[in-house]
Write a protein that holds these residues in place. Structure first.
Motif, mmCIF file in Angstrom:
data_model
loop_
_atom_site.group_PDB
_atom_site.id
_atom_site.type_symbol
_atom_site.label_atom_id
_atom_site.label_comp_id
_atom_site.label_asym_id
_atom_site.label_seq_id
_atom_site.Cartn_x
_atom_site.Cartn_y
_atom_site.Cartn_z
ATOM 1 N N SER A 63 76.249 46.776 56.028
ATOM 2 C CA SER A 63 75.831 46.678 54.636
ATOM 3 C C SER A 63 76.996 47.071 53.726
ATOM 4 O O SER A 63 78.012 47.587 54.174
ATOM 5 C CB SER A 63 74.631 47.581 54.371
ATOM 6 O OG SER A 63 74.981 48.924 54.592
ATOM 7 N N PHE A 64 76.839 46.786 52.435
ATOM 8 C CA PHE A 64 77.820 47.187 51.440
ATOM 9 C C PHE A 64 77.491 48.607 50.978
ATOM 10 O O PHE A 64 76.324 48.942 50.807
ATOM 11 C CB PHE A 64 77.777 46.252 50.228
ATOM 12 C CG PHE A 64 78.212 44.846 50.523
ATOM 13 C CD1 PHE A 64 79.544 44.549 50.744
ATOM 14 C CD2 PHE A 64 77.299 43.814 50.576
ATOM 15 C CE1 PHE A 64 79.948 43.253 51.008
ATOM 16 C CE2 PHE A 64 77.684 42.515 50.836
ATOM 17 C CZ PHE A 64 79.020 42.240 51.054
ATOM 18 N N ASP A 65 78.508 49.420 50.764
ATOM 19 C CA ASP A 65 78.251 50.760 50.231
ATOM 20 C C ASP A 65 78.215 50.694 48.698
ATOM 21 O O ASP A 65 78.397 49.636 48.096
ATOM 22 C CB ASP A 65 79.268 51.777 50.741
ATOM 23 C CG ASP A 65 80.690 51.503 50.288
ATOM 24 O OD1 ASP A 65 80.902 50.721 49.340
ATOM 25 O OD2 ASP A 65 81.616 52.070 50.888
ATOM 26 N N ARG A 66 77.973 51.822 48.062
ATOM 27 C CA ARG A 66 77.801 51.866 46.609
ATOM 28 C C ARG A 66 79.053 51.403 45.865
ATOM 29 O O ARG A 66 78.975 50.675 44.882
ATOM 30 C CB ARG A 66 77.444 53.282 46.188
ATOM 31 C CG ARG A 66 77.218 53.409 44.700
ATOM 32 C CD ARG A 66 76.756 54.772 44.360
ATOM 33 N NE ARG A 66 75.425 54.940 44.918
ATOM 34 C CZ ARG A 66 74.534 55.774 44.454
ATOM 35 N NH1 ARG A 66 74.829 56.536 43.448
ATOM 36 N NH2 ARG A 66 73.345 55.867 45.006
ATOM 37 N N ARG A 67 80.217 51.798 46.314
ATOM 38 C CA ARG A 67 81.479 51.406 45.665
ATOM 39 C C ARG A 67 81.673 49.888 45.750
ATOM 40 O O ARG A 67 82.073 49.248 44.774
ATOM 41 C CB ARG A 67 82.642 52.133 46.345
ATOM 42 C CG ARG A 67 84.001 51.826 45.785
ATOM 43 C CD ARG A 67 85.105 52.436 46.640
ATOM 44 N NE ARG A 67 85.022 52.075 48.047
ATOM 45 C CZ ARG A 67 85.508 50.926 48.561
ATOM 46 N NH1 ARG A 67 86.075 50.050 47.780
ATOM 47 N NH2 ARG A 67 85.398 50.686 49.850
ATOM 48 N N GLU A 68 81.377 49.316 46.906
ATOM 49 C CA GLU A 68 81.521 47.868 47.083
ATOM 50 C C GLU A 68 80.522 47.110 46.221
ATOM 51 O O GLU A 68 80.873 46.113 45.581
ATOM 52 C CB GLU A 68 81.330 47.515 48.558
ATOM 53 C CG GLU A 68 82.408 48.075 49.454
ATOM 54 C CD GLU A 68 82.028 48.076 50.923
ATOM 55 O OE1 GLU A 68 82.951 48.178 51.743
ATOM 56 O OE2 GLU A 68 80.823 47.996 51.256
ATOM 57 N N LEU A 69 79.270 47.584 46.183
ATOM 58 C CA LEU A 69 78.261 46.933 45.341
ATOM 59 C C LEU A 69 78.627 47.029 43.869
ATOM 60 O O LEU A 69 78.397 46.081 43.105
ATOM 61 C CB LEU A 69 76.882 47.543 45.597
ATOM 62 C CG LEU A 69 76.221 47.136 46.904
ATOM 63 C CD1 LEU A 69 74.953 47.938 47.111
ATOM 64 C CD2 LEU A 69 75.924 45.652 46.932
ATOM 65 N N ASN A 70 79.212 48.143 43.465
ATOM 66 C CA ASN A 70 79.643 48.303 42.081
ATOM 67 C C ASN A 70 80.685 47.242 41.722
ATOM 68 O O ASN A 70 80.599 46.606 40.673
ATOM 69 C CB ASN A 70 80.186 49.711 41.859
ATOM 70 C CG ASN A 70 80.406 50.023 40.408
ATOM 71 O OD1 ASN A 70 79.775 49.447 39.535
ATOM 72 N ND2 ASN A 70 81.318 50.942 40.146
ATOM 73 N N ALA A 71 81.664 47.036 42.577
ATOM 74 C CA ALA A 71 82.696 46.016 42.333
ATOM 75 C C ALA A 71 82.087 44.613 42.308
ATOM 76 O O ALA A 71 82.431 43.798 41.442
ATOM 77 C CB ALA A 71 83.779 46.103 43.404
ATOM 78 N N LEU A 72 81.170 44.338 43.232
ATOM 79 C CA LEU A 72 80.530 43.015 43.285
ATOM 80 C C LEU A 72 79.704 42.748 42.030
ATOM 81 O O LEU A 72 79.790 41.675 41.427
ATOM 82 C CB LEU A 72 79.654 42.904 44.525
ATOM 83 C CG LEU A 72 80.386 42.834 45.864
ATOM 84 C CD1 LEU A 72 79.420 43.018 47.021
ATOM 85 C CD2 LEU A 72 81.139 41.525 45.993
ATOM 86 N N PHE A 73 78.901 43.730 41.623
ATOM 87 C CA PHE A 73 78.034 43.513 40.464
ATOM 88 C C PHE A 73 78.803 43.532 39.145
ATOM 89 O O PHE A 73 78.376 42.888 38.187
ATOM 90 C CB PHE A 73 76.889 44.520 40.454
ATOM 91 C CG PHE A 73 75.803 44.160 41.430
ATOM 92 C CD1 PHE A 73 75.152 42.942 41.369
ATOM 93 C CD2 PHE A 73 75.450 45.045 42.428
ATOM 94 C CE1 PHE A 73 74.164 42.606 42.255
ATOM 95 C CE2 PHE A 73 74.454 44.713 43.339
ATOM 96 C CZ PHE A 73 73.807 43.491 43.253
ATOM 97 N N ASN A 74 79.930 44.215 39.068
ATOM 98 C CA ASN A 74 80.761 44.130 37.863
ATOM 99 C C ASN A 74 81.298 42.716 37.684
ATOM 100 O O ASN A 74 81.251 42.166 36.585
ATOM 101 C CB ASN A 74 81.913 45.131 37.921
ATOM 102 C CG ASN A 74 81.477 46.536 37.620
ATOM 103 O OD1 ASN A 74 80.423 46.762 37.020
ATOM 104 N ND2 ASN A 74 82.269 47.507 38.043
#
Length: 139
Positions: free
Chosen positions: A43-54
């Motif tokens: 899965s993606f961690d919080r930092r990765e999801l933050n970059a993706l959703f930005n």
């Protein structure tokens, strides 16, 4: 409630525990197998999801993208980007830990299957989708 019990969550205990039900043989084994599969899922961690959703939010605001999907499998995690909900994804951003030491765990893949960029750092890999403005015809 006993003295040793508190209402505050403990950091040493897991958030939830799968407990076997009616005492039938085999059901406990099934629950353990499901727990192992869930733990083995990429899965993606919080930092990765933050970059993706930005990036996703900026492209939605620009009117380029409209939908996304998240898929998690034991082998890889995939963030798919759609122009319209009914179409095939424009891009897939994949995290494959098996390739982390070789080509890099992250890849941006176009609709036709072309790997646009692969690497070890998600922010650098996502730059291929975040094209800035360029001056055209300047001499």
């Amino acid at each position: 409630m006993a003295e040793s019990e508190t209402t505050e969550p403990s950091r040493s205990r897991p958030a939830f525990v799968v407990v076997g039900g009616s005492g039938r043989s085999g059901q406990g084994d099934h629950a353990k197998g499901a727990e192992n599969r869930a733990a083995a899922q990429v899965s993606f961690d919080r930092r990765e999801l933050n970059a993706l959703f930005n990036l996703y939010g900026a492209k939605v605001a620009a009117g380029e993208w409209r939908d996304y999907a998240l898929d998690f499998t034991p082998a890889k995690a995939v963030f798919s980007i759609f122009r319209r909900t009914s179409e095939a994804p424009l891009y897939r951003i994949e995290k494959n830990p098996e390739l982390a030491r070789k080509q890099g765990a992250y890849a941006v893949i176009a609709a036709g299957g072309l790997v646009m960029r692969r690497g070890h750092d998600l922010a650098r890999v996502l730059r291929v989708l975040d094209k800035g403005l360029r001056v055209v015809g300047a001499e």
